[in-house]
Design a protein around this motif. Sequence first.
Motif, PDB file in Angstrom:
ATOM      1  N   VAL A  25       0.834  -1.206   0.000  1.00 24.49           N
ATOM      2  CA  VAL A  25       0.000   0.000   0.000  1.00 24.49           C
ATOM      3  C   VAL A  25       0.871   1.259   0.000  1.00 24.49           C
ATOM      4  O   VAL A  25       0.609   2.212  -0.738  1.00 24.49           O
ATOM      5  N   ALA A  26       1.939   1.251   0.795  1.00 21.33           N
ATOM      6  CA  ALA A  26       2.838   2.407   0.844  1.00 21.33           C
ATOM      7  C   ALA A  26       3.512   2.656  -0.501  1.00 21.33           C
ATOM      8  O   ALA A  26       3.857   3.801  -0.833  1.00 21.33           O
ATOM      9  N   ALA A  27       3.684   1.591  -1.286  1.00 23.03           N
ATOM     10  CA  ALA A  27       4.292   1.731  -2.612  1.00 23.03           C
ATOM     11  C   ALA A  27       3.280   2.163  -3.667  1.00 23.03           C
ATOM     12  O   ALA A  27       3.652   2.395  -4.822  1.00 23.03           O
ATOM     13  N   GLY A  28       1.998   2.234  -3.281  1.00 27.82           N
ATOM     14  CA  GLY A  28       0.956   2.672  -4.199  1.00 27.82           C
ATOM     15  C   GLY A  28       0.118   1.563  -4.777  1.00 27.82           C
ATOM     16  O   GLY A  28      -0.715   1.804  -5.669  1.00 27.82           O
ATOM     17  N   LEU A  29       0.281   0.350  -4.304  1.00 26.83           N
ATOM     18  CA  LEU A  29      -0.456  -0.804  -4.805  1.00 26.83           C
ATOM     19  C   LEU A  29      -1.538  -1.215  -3.807  1.00 26.83           C
ATOM     20  O   LEU A  29      -1.409  -0.965  -2.602  1.00 26.83           O
ATOM     21  N   PRO A  30      -2.579  -1.897  -4.261  1.00 32.97           N
ATOM     22  CA  PRO A  30      -3.589  -2.398  -3.310  1.00 32.97           C
ATOM     23  C   PRO A  30      -3.018  -3.509  -2.442  1.00 32.97           C
ATOM     24  O   PRO A  30      -2.078  -4.209  -2.838  1.00 32.97           O
ATOM     25  N   ALA A  31      -3.597  -3.680  -1.271  1.00 36.45           N
ATOM     26  CA  ALA A  31      -3.086  -4.663  -0.314  1.00 36.45           C
ATOM     27  C   ALA A  31      -3.095  -6.076  -0.881  1.00 36.45           C
ATOM     28  O   ALA A  31      -2.205  -6.886  -0.582  1.00 36.45           O
ATOM     29  N   HIS A  32      -4.091  -6.379  -1.735  1.00 37.47           N
ATOM     30  CA  HIS A  32      -4.170  -7.743  -2.264  1.00 37.47           C
ATOM     31  C   HIS A  32      -3.072  -8.040  -3.287  1.00 37.47           C
ATOM     32  O   HIS A  32      -2.937  -9.179  -3.737  1.00 37.47           O
ATOM     33  N   SER A  33      -2.285  -7.030  -3.655  1.00 38.65           N
ATOM     34  CA  SER A  33      -1.165  -7.269  -4.575  1.00 38.65           C
ATOM     35  C   SER A  33      -0.153  -8.242  -3.997  1.00 38.65           C
ATOM     36  O   SER A  33       0.573  -8.904  -4.751  1.00 38.65           O
ATOM     37  N   LEU A  34      -0.086  -8.340  -2.667  1.00 38.87           N
ATOM     38  CA  LEU A  34       0.831  -9.287  -2.031  1.00 38.87           C
ATOM     39  C   LEU A  34       0.598 -10.698  -2.528  1.00 38.87           C
ATOM     40  O   LEU A  34       1.551 -11.428  -2.838  1.00 38.87           O
ATOM     41  N   ASP A  35      -0.668 -11.105  -2.624  1.00 40.52           N
ATOM     42  CA  ASP A  35      -0.985 -12.484  -3.005  1.00 40.52           C
ATOM     43  C   ASP A  35      -0.539 -12.780  -4.434  1.00 40.52           C
ATOM     44  O   ASP A  35       0.078 -13.819  -4.694  1.00 40.52           O
ATOM     45  N   ALA A  36      -0.839 -11.858  -5.349  1.00 42.27           N
ATOM     46  CA  ALA A  36      -0.440 -12.062  -6.741  1.00 42.27           C
ATOM     47  C   ALA A  36       1.081 -12.019  -6.883  1.00 42.27           C
ATOM     48  O   ALA A  36       1.665 -12.783  -7.650  1.00 42.27           O
ATOM     49  N   TRP A  37       1.722 -11.117  -6.126  1.00 44.20           N
ATOM     50  CA  TRP A  37       3.181 -11.022  -6.184  1.00 44.20           C
ATOM     51  C   TRP A  37       3.845 -12.310  -5.702  1.00 44.20           C
ATOM     52  O   TRP A  37       4.757 -12.825  -6.354  1.00 44.20           O
ATOM     53  N   PHE A  38       3.395 -12.843  -4.584  1.00 45.74           N
ATOM     54  CA  PHE A  38       4.015 -14.044  -4.037  1.00 45.74           C
ATOM     55  C   PHE A  38       3.821 -15.230  -4.980  1.00 45.74           C
ATOM     56  O   PHE A  38       4.765 -15.993  -5.243  1.00 45.74           O
ATOM     57  N   ALA A  39       2.609 -15.358  -5.514  1.00 46.76           N
ATOM     58  CA  ALA A  39       2.341 -16.463  -6.440  1.00 46.76           C
ATOM     59  C   ALA A  39       3.188 -16.340  -7.707  1.00 46.76           C
ATOM     60  O   ALA A  39       3.730 -17.336  -8.204  1.00 46.76           O
TER      61      ALA A  39
END
Length: 224
Positions: A25-39
Motif C-alpha cells: 500500500v505504501a508503494a501505491g499498490l492495493p493490499a491484495h497485490s501481495l498475493d499475486a506477487w508471491f504467487a
Amino acid sequence: MMIDVLLLDVNETLSDLEPLRDRFVAAGLPAHSLDAWFAATLRDGFALTAAGAYADFRAIGGDVLAAQLADAGIEPTGERIDGVLSGFTRLALHPDVEPALRRLHERGLRIVTLTNGSVAMSERMFADGGILPLLEHRLDVSAPQRWKPHPDAYRYAAEVCGVPVERMGLAAVHPWDVDGARRAGLQGYYIDRRRTPYPKAFLPPDLAVADFEGLADALQAKAK
C-alpha cells in the motif's frame, strides 16, 4: 516411520506475511497485490528451475514487483522495490511455532529450515521469535540452485544433515511443497492454517494438522 529430522518451510509456514500488505500500500499498490506477487514470484522461480536455470528470490521478486508497479502506472524505482522487499527481514513468527518447536526439540528431534528465499531474510525473525537456538541448520536453495519442489533441494538438505531422505519430514503450508517432499522420499506434513482442501492431484500428506501445536502432538504420539 518416526523421523530424525524435521525440515521446515519458512515463508508463510513459519512467518506471517500479512504485515507486508502495508508495504504494498505504501508503494501505491492495493493490499491484495501481495498475493499475486508471491504467487508470481514462486511461478517464475519454478519456471527457471524447470528450465535448468536459477535466480534467487530477491532478484525474481524484484522483477515481479517492478512489473506490478509499472502496470499500475507507478515508477518502479529501486527505493520503492526495496521498501517492499525489505519487509521480509522484519516479519514475525506465527504464535504457534515457538512453543511447538521447543517441545519437539526437547524430545530430541533435529530441526532444520529450507527456504526458497535466503537464509539472511529470516535471521532476525528467528532470533526475535526465540527459535534460533533450536535450529541445527538454516538452509536455502542457493547451494543446489534448484527451487523447491525440485527433488535436488530436499536431497541437498538430507546431505547436509547426513541422513537418508526417508528419515526426514517436511512441514509446510504449501501443498506443492508437501507433494515435492513426498516425491523426493521424505514424509510430508501439511500445516493447514487456512483450512483449505488439499489438492487431489498431489500425493497426500502423511499428516495434516491445523498448526504446529497439532504437528507436535501428532509426532509425539507417533514416537510412543
